[in-house]
Structure formats: structure tokens, C-alpha cells
Design a protein around this motif. Structure first.
Motif, short mmCIF file in Angstrom:
data_model
loop_
_atom_site.label_atom_id
_atom_site.label_comp_id
_atom_site.label_asym_id
_atom_site.label_seq_id
_atom_site.Cartn_x
_atom_site.Cartn_y
_atom_site.Cartn_z
N PRO A 189 -13.27 15.15 0.10
CA PRO A 189 -13.92 15.63 0.72
C PRO A 189 -15.37 15.12 0.87
O PRO A 189 -16.66 14.95 2.08
N SER A 190 -16.17 15.07 -0.51
CA SER A 190 -17.58 14.17 -0.38
C SER A 190 -17.43 13.15 -0.62
O SER A 190 -18.75 12.50 -0.19
N ILE A 191 -16.35 11.95 -0.82
CA ILE A 191 -16.53 10.84 0.07
C ILE A 191 -16.40 9.66 1.13
O ILE A 191 -16.14 9.05 1.12
N PHE A 192 -15.73 10.75 1.72
CA PHE A 192 -15.39 9.65 3.14
C PHE A 192 -14.34 8.79 3.09
O PHE A 192 -14.55 8.07 3.00
N PHE A 193 -13.34 9.07 3.15
CA PHE A 193 -11.71 8.53 3.50
C PHE A 193 -10.70 8.90 4.22
O PHE A 193 -10.35 10.15 4.96
N SER A 194 -11.15 8.42 5.14
CA SER A 194 -10.71 8.35 6.79
C SER A 194 -9.78 7.16 7.09
O SER A 194 -10.79 6.47 6.86
N GLY A 195 -8.42 7.31 7.98
CA GLY A 195 -7.95 6.42 8.65
C GLY A 195 -7.50 7.18 10.04
O GLY A 195 -6.59 7.59 10.28
N THR A 196 -7.44 6.35 11.09
CA THR A 196 -6.88 7.34 12.30
C THR A 196 -5.92 6.86 11.85
O THR A 196 -5.31 7.93 12.98
N PHE A 197 -4.33 6.11 11.32
CA PHE A 197 -2.92 5.79 10.86
C PHE A 197 -2.89 6.61 9.69
O PHE A 197 -1.87 6.19 9.43
N GLY A 198 -3.48 7.35 8.93
CA GLY A 198 -3.19 7.98 7.28
C GLY A 198 -2.41 8.87 7.74
O GLY A 198 -1.46 8.64 6.10
N GLY A 199 -1.94 9.53 8.57
CA GLY A 199 -1.18 10.75 8.30
C GLY A 199 0.96 9.98 9.53
O GLY A 199 0.73 11.18 10.44
N GLU A 200 0.12 9.16 9.68
CA GLU A 200 1.21 8.04 10.25
C GLU A 200 2.88 9.01 9.84
O GLU A 200 3.34 8.78 8.69
N MET A 201 3.44 9.23 10.76
CA MET A 201 4.64 10.60 9.96
C MET A 201 6.10 9.56 10.16
O MET A 201 6.48 9.57 9.04
N LEU A 202 6.09 8.16 10.74
CA LEU A 202 7.35 7.56 10.47
C LEU A 202 7.14 7.05 8.92
O LEU A 202 8.85 6.84 8.34
N SER A 203 6.72 6.32 8.76
CA SER A 203 5.79 5.96 7.13
C SER A 203 6.59 7.21 6.56
O SER A 203 7.02 6.61 5.25
N LEU A 204 6.15 7.79 6.17
CA LEU A 204 6.55 8.79 5.24
C LEU A 204 7.11 9.79 5.60
O LEU A 204 8.02 10.11 4.50
N ALA A 205 8.43 10.31 6.71
CA ALA A 205 9.77 9.78 6.80
C ALA A 205 10.25 8.82 5.79
O ALA A 205 11.58 9.08 4.99
N ALA A 206 10.67 7.75 6.03
CA ALA A 206 10.41 6.55 5.12
C ALA A 206 10.45 7.02 3.87
O ALA A 206 11.25 6.87 2.64
N ALA A 207 9.26 6.96 3.36
CA ALA A 207 8.84 8.18 1.13
C ALA A 207 9.33 8.58 0.80
O ALA A 207 10.23 8.46 0.04
N LYS A 208 9.93 9.86 2.77
CA LYS A 208 10.45 10.62 1.67
C LYS A 208 12.38 10.24 1.18
O LYS A 208 11.99 10.43 0.04
N VAL A 209 12.82 9.86 2.04
CA VAL A 209 14.20 9.04 2.22
C VAL A 209 14.04 7.80 0.40
O VAL A 209 15.08 8.13 -0.38
N VAL A 210 12.97 7.45 0.30
CA VAL A 210 12.72 6.36 -1.27
C VAL A 210 12.65 7.34 -2.30
O VAL A 210 12.87 6.65 -2.85
N LEU A 211 12.06 8.18 -1.86
CA LEU A 211 11.21 8.86 -2.96
C LEU A 211 12.33 9.67 -3.62
O LEU A 211 12.81 9.60 -4.35
N ASP A 212 13.58 10.27 -2.95
CA ASP A 212 14.67 10.90 -3.27
C ASP A 212 15.22 9.87 -3.48
O ASP A 212 16.37 10.39 -4.61
N ARG A 213 15.36 8.98 -3.24
CA ARG A 213 16.61 8.03 -4.51
C ARG A 213 15.73 7.19 -4.93
O ARG A 213 16.52 7.50 -6.62
N MET A 214 14.86 7.13 -5.25
CA MET A 214 13.90 6.72 -7.04
C MET A 214 14.25 7.63 -7.80
O MET A 214 14.33 7.37 -9.29
N ALA A 215 14.55 9.08 -7.21
CA ALA A 215 13.86 9.92 -8.20
C ALA A 215 15.55 10.06 -9.58
O ALA A 215 15.38 10.28 -10.60
N THR A 216 16.57 9.11 -8.65
CA THR A 216 17.31 9.26 -9.35
C THR A 216 17.79 8.29 -9.79
O THR A 216 18.20 8.17 -11.39
N GLY A 217 16.70 7.36 -10.27
CA GLY A 217 16.74 5.86 -11.29
C GLY A 217 17.62 5.32 -10.70
O GLY A 217 17.89 3.77 -12.02
N GLU A 218 18.36 5.31 -9.87
CA GLU A 218 19.46 4.17 -10.01
C GLU A 218 18.59 2.51 -9.32
O GLU A 218 19.22 1.93 -9.90
#
Length: 340
Positions: A189-218
């Protein structure tokens, strides 16, 4: 895209914390330069120091690119605050610390590229940075989720203070993240890190799927297997004389071409001819093997056959002195080199 936080940000962050050794806090962005720059600003805020030591490639922003040959447009005052050191060179690290006592905020490095770290190298880097109060940052844009589910820091057993992830994080969707110690990330909060599309949900939804698969180690297991298989098939298929001028090094999932041609003009012609002939044989390659989990045995066979034909042309061009005549374009000139 929302202007406020969405629960999926917390869900993806929780998955990253569970996988990555250094991750106590997570902040999302869109590309690698966003989060490496955030790491540097955080390190400066945490230490009250300004100088940065770099080891590898870390993006296009002034604080880093000013230390390369592509520094045009970067103020000298900015360039003077960054020092580049070679990988696997502890003496170089000691020298810059001695030259800049109590001035270095961070050492940011790629924990591995084409060269394996010497035995104990990363562990000693960790010890030295802790001893001198320097924030250690791993740039895991490429090693992250490729070497191990928790990145190179898990693979090598060395935990940095901060780390930058991206690329594989959302499997091609635009997303990056800075992770690390809460005592440092809580300064966000003290260094100001911001971006218009930082919370873009489509990419976050993709990451959620990716990380679930990565967690298996396969996925990481398959990357290593397919990358190792590809290297073996290329070595078996290619003409023996090509080993005089081209070899491969690195982790099986991320192999680098290593050329041994001294004359710059001959090297440019040979590299360009290889790319041209590989394209002719249906393979797009630049200088690395960035295998994916989608690769098949048949894909590797095709790539190996393409190398066999393409390297035969390069070897013939070198032997006959006809590299330039075989090209259908001007030799490609690299902009600059940042990795060994």
C-alpha cells in the motif's frame, strides 16, 4: 474486469501460497516487467537502500534495461543504480557488495537458465544476501511451474525473499504475480502498485485451473520427460558433424542452443539458416526448447527429423562456405544478449 477485488483473486492466491515456498503474500499484475519492477520498489522500501544487482533478464523497465546494451533513453542517474553480475560467480557478488557497502537493496536473479548452478551456489547466494541485509528476488517467469510446481526455489531447495511468476501461471492468459514474505509484501500500500486490468478475472480463472493441475505434480513431470525425450531424439537424429558447432544445455524442460562458432558473421548466417530450414520442415524454433505438456511422441519425432535435415544443410554450408548462398533472407542480427 472489475475495479474492486473478486473472490477468485483470493482463491488463486491461496493456491500459490500452498505451492511456492516463499509465498506468504501474493499480488497480481499482467506481465513480468510489472512484478519484477514491483519487487525492486518493495526491496528499496524495505531496506531504505537504492542499488540493485541483477543476474539474468528481468524485463524492459529503466531500472533493469539500463544495465544492458539497450540503455538508450534511460537516464544515467538510473543506470548508475544497477550492477550486472554473471551467474555462478560468487566473487563478482562479493566485489559489488564490497564496492557498495550498505547500499544494495536487492539481488534479482534467474535461478537457472542455460547453465546449471554450481553445487552450493544458490545456497551461498542466499547466505550472503541474508548476511548483508539484501533482499533476494528470484525471477521465476520461466522456471516457475516448469522445474517444479513451486518453481526453481522448490527444485533447488533455496527460498528467496520475493519471487516473480507469470507465463505458465495462466497458461498463456495475461497474468503475473509477485509473491514473498509478508513483512515485505505488506509494504504494497505504501509503494503504490496499481493497474487497470490487474484484477481481470478471465486470466485468474485460467490460473485457478492451471494451479490445480500443477498441484498434482503431473505437468512438471511430463515437461521434464518430454523435454528429455526430445533432446535424446535430436541427438540421435542429427548429423555428427553438427556437434562441432551446436550443442544443447539446460533443464530438460527448457533447453538452450549453445553455438560454438567464433566468427560473428558466420554465426549469424548459421543461426538464420537453421531457423529457415526448420521452418521449411514445419518447426518454429528460435534458440530454446520450451516444451509443453501438449507435446506428443510424434511431435518429438517430427522435430528431431526436422533438426536432422536442417542441421545437415547448416553443416554443408559451413563446410562448403555457402551459408549465405543458402539463405533466402538477410542474416538475423540479435538485439542484445543477456543470458549465457
Amino acid at each position: 474486469t472489475l475495479s474492486l477485488s473478486h473472490p477468485i483473486e483470493a482463491e488463486v492466491a491461496e493456491r500459490m501460497v500452498s505451492l511456492i515456498p516463499c509465498a506468504e503474500r501474493v499480488r497480481f499484475a499482467k506481465n513480468g516487467s510489472d512484478v519484477t519492477a514491483a519487487a525492486i520498489r518493495l526491496a528499496r522500501a524495505a531496506t531504505g537502500r537504492e542499488h540493485i544487482v541483477v543476474c539474468g533478464y528481468h524485463g524492459w523497465q529503466d531500472w533493469y534495461i539500463g544495465s544492458t546494451t539497450m540503455y538508450r533513453g534511460v537516464p544515467n542517474a538510473i543506470r548508475d543504480l544497477t550492477t550486472s553480475i554473471p551467474f555462478n560467480d560468487l566473487e563478482a557478488l562479493h566485489r559489488v557488495i564490497e564496492a557498495k557497502p550498505h547500499q544494495i537493496a536487492a539481488l534479482i536473479m534467474e535461478p537457472m537458465t542455460s547453465i546449471w548452478p554450481d553445487e552450493g551456489y544458490l545456497q551461498e547466494v542466499r547466505r550472503i544476501t541474508e548476511e548483508h541485509g539484501i533482499v533476494l528476488v528470484f525471477d521465476e517467469m520461466l522456471t516457475g511451474f516448469r522445474f517444479a510446481p513451486g518453481g526453481a526455489q522448490e527444485y533447488f531447495g533455496v527460498t528467496p525473499d520475493l519471487a516473480a511468476f507469470g507465463k505458465a501461471l495462466a497458461n498463456g492468459f495475461p497474468l503475473s504475480a509477485i509473491v514473498g514474505k509478508s513483512e515485505i509484501l505488506d509494504l504494497m500500500p505504501s509503494i503504490f502498485f496499481s493497474g487497470t486490468f490487474g484484477g481481470e478475472m478471465l486470466s485468474l480463472a485460467a490460473a485457478k485451473v492451471v494451479l490445480d493441475r500443477m498441484a498434482t505434480g503431473e505437468p512438471t513431470k511430463r515437461l521434464a520427460e518430454m523435454g528429455g525425450q526430445l533432446t535424446e531424439k535430436v541427438e540421435l537424429a542429427r548429423p555428427s558433424e553438427s556437434k562441432d558447432f551446436l550443442n544443447f544445455s539446460g533443464h530438460p524442460s527448457w533447453m538452450f542452443m549453445q553455438w560454438s562458432i567464433d566468427d560473428p558473421e558466420t554465426l549469424a548466417q548459421a543461426k538464420t539458416l537453421l531457423l529457415q530450414e526448420m521452418l521449411r520442415n514445419g518447426v518454429l524454433v528460435l534458440s530454446t526448447h520450451d516444451v509443453t505438456a501438449a507435446f506428443t511422441d510424434e511431435d518429438n519425432d517430427h522435430i528431431a527429423e526436422a533438426y536432422a535435415r536442417s542441421l545437415a544443410s547448416v553443416a554443408g554450408g559451413i563446410a562448403e562456405g555457402t551459408l549465405l548462398e543458402r539463405l533466402e533472407c538477410e542474416p538475423i542480427r540479435p538485439l542484445f544478449r543477456v543470458r549465457s
